[in-house]
Design a protein around this motif. Structure first.
Motif, mmCIF file in Angstrom:
data_model
loop_
_atom_site.group_PDB
_atom_site.id
_atom_site.type_symbol
_atom_site.label_atom_id
_atom_site.label_comp_id
_atom_site.label_asym_id
_atom_site.label_seq_id
_atom_site.Cartn_x
_atom_site.Cartn_y
_atom_site.Cartn_z
ATOM 1 N N ALA A 224 -45.539 9.466 53.576
ATOM 2 C CA ALA A 224 -46.692 10.354 53.406
ATOM 3 C C ALA A 224 -47.673 10.167 54.565
ATOM 4 O O ALA A 224 -48.032 11.124 55.264
ATOM 5 N N TYR A 225 -48.073 8.944 54.787
ATOM 6 C CA TYR A 225 -49.071 8.644 55.819
ATOM 7 C C TYR A 225 -48.595 9.019 57.222
ATOM 8 O O TYR A 225 -49.312 9.681 57.988
ATOM 9 N N GLN A 226 -47.364 8.624 57.545
ATOM 10 C CA GLN A 226 -46.884 8.835 58.915
ATOM 11 C C GLN A 226 -46.681 10.304 59.268
ATOM 12 O O GLN A 226 -46.481 10.641 60.435
ATOM 13 N N ASN A 227 -46.716 11.153 58.239
ATOM 14 C CA ASN A 227 -46.575 12.585 58.487
ATOM 15 C C ASN A 227 -47.748 13.390 57.948
ATOM 16 O O ASN A 227 -47.715 14.620 57.968
ATOM 17 N N GLY A 228 -48.761 12.709 57.445
ATOM 18 C CA GLY A 228 -49.942 13.400 56.924
ATOM 19 C C GLY A 228 -49.609 14.407 55.843
ATOM 20 O O GLY A 228 -50.103 15.533 55.849
ATOM 21 N N THR A 229 -48.784 13.969 54.874
ATOM 22 C CA THR A 229 -48.374 14.906 53.819
ATOM 23 C C THR A 229 -48.544 14.288 52.435
ATOM 24 O O THR A 229 -48.442 13.069 52.269
ATOM 25 N N TRP A 230 -48.789 15.123 51.448
ATOM 26 C CA TRP A 230 -48.724 14.687 50.057
ATOM 27 C C TRP A 230 -47.271 14.416 49.682
ATOM 28 O O TRP A 230 -46.358 15.094 50.197
ATOM 29 N N VAL A 231 -47.053 13.470 48.777
ATOM 30 C CA VAL A 231 -45.729 13.265 48.190
ATOM 31 C C VAL A 231 -45.905 13.228 46.671
ATOM 32 O O VAL A 231 -46.760 12.489 46.162
ATOM 33 N N VAL A 232 -45.137 14.052 45.980
ATOM 34 C CA VAL A 232 -45.174 14.060 44.520
ATOM 35 C C VAL A 232 -43.798 13.612 44.031
ATOM 36 O O VAL A 232 -42.794 14.282 44.303
ATOM 37 N N ALA A 233 -43.755 12.467 43.363
ATOM 38 C CA ALA A 233 -42.481 11.840 43.030
ATOM 39 C C ALA A 233 -42.310 11.700 41.527
ATOM 40 O O ALA A 233 -43.177 11.165 40.835
ATOM 41 N N SER A 234 -41.181 12.168 41.025
ATOM 42 C CA SER A 234 -40.941 12.202 39.583
ATOM 43 C C SER A 234 -39.677 11.424 39.224
ATOM 44 O O SER A 234 -38.605 11.694 39.762
ATOM 45 N N ALA A 235 -39.839 10.471 38.333
ATOM 46 C CA ALA A 235 -38.751 9.539 38.017
ATOM 47 C C ALA A 235 -38.133 9.798 36.658
ATOM 48 O O ALA A 235 -38.734 10.407 35.782
ATOM 49 N N LYS A 236 -36.951 9.248 36.493
ATOM 50 C CA LYS A 236 -36.378 9.007 35.175
ATOM 51 C C LYS A 236 -36.788 7.584 34.816
ATOM 52 O O LYS A 236 -36.754 6.688 35.658
ATOM 53 N N GLY A 237 -37.189 7.353 33.560
ATOM 54 C CA GLY A 237 -37.615 6.022 33.156
ATOM 55 C C GLY A 237 -36.997 5.587 31.844
ATOM 56 O O GLY A 237 -36.523 6.425 31.060
ATOM 57 N N GLY A 238 -36.990 4.304 31.612
ATOM 58 C CA GLY A 238 -36.568 3.787 30.315
ATOM 59 C C GLY A 238 -35.081 3.488 30.213
ATOM 60 O O GLY A 238 -34.327 3.697 31.161
ATOM 61 N N ARG A 239 -34.666 3.018 29.032
ATOM 62 C CA ARG A 239 -33.279 2.591 28.832
ATOM 63 C C ARG A 239 -32.400 3.781 28.485
ATOM 64 O O ARG A 239 -32.500 4.348 27.405
ATOM 65 N N GLU A 240 -31.558 4.139 29.443
ATOM 66 C CA GLU A 240 -30.698 5.306 29.302
ATOM 67 C C GLU A 240 -29.255 4.846 29.124
ATOM 68 O O GLU A 240 -28.697 4.229 30.042
ATOM 69 N N ASP A 241 -28.678 5.137 28.009
ATOM 70 C CA ASP A 241 -27.301 4.695 27.730
ATOM 71 C C ASP A 241 -27.125 3.201 28.012
ATOM 72 O O ASP A 241 -26.083 2.772 28.519
#
Ligand code: ING
Length: 315
Positions: A224-241
């Motif tokens: 983000a910083y090195q390119n002067g851009t916003w980053v919006v990051a969306s995860a999967k969380g928790g115990r999956e299978d």
């Protein structure tokens, strides 16, 4: 001047192997409605958001594998997301496993689409950096078969004029590589959207587990910083299978700071009001590419793939 874009990461908790697409879509629609209530115009969902992270399973049956893929987008199961986007005027980024019939053959990509507030697809991305391995590895406690199930993307890193800004996309492993951000940075990107599925436990690497979250944020904040851009990051969380997923969804400013972050491993909306003009001062000063980049010295980055060490001096 400021161009405010209120956005959200729509983190998803675990999606079990037998959960229906319809149910996952229902969960996503809930998050879109909450986004609307918070005044957001865009929600970013995770990578392969419609199913469990199936690359942990070794599958030989092609029909079984295909059952995780989308042969078209939208399709019957995902159409409600597009309808809701239009109804609410809230766009979304969706990661999904893409089945394509191109060049006379069946092709599989790990893809994402950007959909605007009218429910129209404005751009598509196919994951470039494919992690994991091709063959079943009996010595591994968990498989990571993305290299088996997907071809590397063939679209590069395009950016799209949408949401009154310049938007780019990448997926999961891509976010660890500086080239991902720079290629979009060179196109003036103002907001990079990324979905990810990161296992929370290090089973192979010789490093403590807490470094998983550190590296997750470190790479995105730097990009983000090195390119002067916003980053919006969306995860999967928790115990999956039975396998823990990292979570840690966040919104990062062009100054590299995390301005909003998830605090659960479940379905959770993480939102922030983002000024798309904020990156301008970085692009005009410390990372003014025109002023300071020296591409004539960066040849190795594109000419060479792996490390080539200098020869040993002969005595
Ligand atoms: N997952 C991984 C990721 O970049 C990985 C794989 C994990 C690579 C940890 C290196 C270290 O989070 C996906 N789905 O790309």
């Amino acid at each position: 001047m400021s161009r405010m874009l209120n956005v959200a990461a729509g983190q998803l908790g675990p999606i079990t192997r037998n959960e229906s697409r319809a149910n996952v879509v229902k969960r996503m629609i809930e998050l879109m409605r909450e986004a609307k209530a918070r005044g957001c115009r865009l929600v970013v969902f995770p990578e392969m958001a419609l199913s469990t992270f199936f690359a942990r399973w070794y599958m030989e049956d092609e029909n079984e594998l295909d059952s995780y893929f989308e042969a078209s987008m939208p399709n019957k199961e995902t159409q409600p997301l597009f309808d809701e986007a239009k109804r609410l005027g809230v766009g979304f980024y969706l990661g999904y496993a893409e089945l394509a019939f191109e060049e006379g053959r069946k092709r599989r990509f790990n893809s994402s689409v950007l959909v605007d507030g009218r429910g129209q697809i404005v751009g598509k991305y196919r994951k470039v950096h494919m992690p994991g391995h091709i063959e079943y590895k009996p010595d591994r406690a968990v498989q990571h078969l993305e290299k088996r199930y997907f071809e590397p993307g063939d679209l590069g890193f395009p950016v799209f004029r949408s949401f009154e800004g310049i938007m780019g996309m990448c997926l999961c492993f891509d976010r660890r590589w500086p080239e991902t951000y720079r290629v979009m940075g060179l196109q003036g990107v103002e907001m990079i959207l990324v979905g990810y599925n990161t296992p929370a436990v290090n089973r192979e690497a010789q490093e403590p587990n807490h470094l998983k979250m550190f590296h997750n944020h470190l790479t995105m904040q730097a990009g983000a910083y090195q390119n002067g851009t916003w980053v919006v990051a969306s995860a999967k969380g928790g115990r999956e299978d039975g396998f823990d997923m990292l979570g840690g969804s966040c919104i990062i400013s062009p100054a590299g700071e995390i301005v909003a972050k998830s605090y659960t491993l479940e379905d959770e909306l993480v939102s922030a009001s983002c000024d798309l003009d904020l990156g301008k001062y970085i692009k005009d000063t410390i990372f003014n590419f025109n002023e300071y980049r020296q591409p004539e010295h960066y040849g190795l980055i594109v000419e060479q793939k792996g490390v080539v060490e200098p020869p040993h001096k002969s005595s």
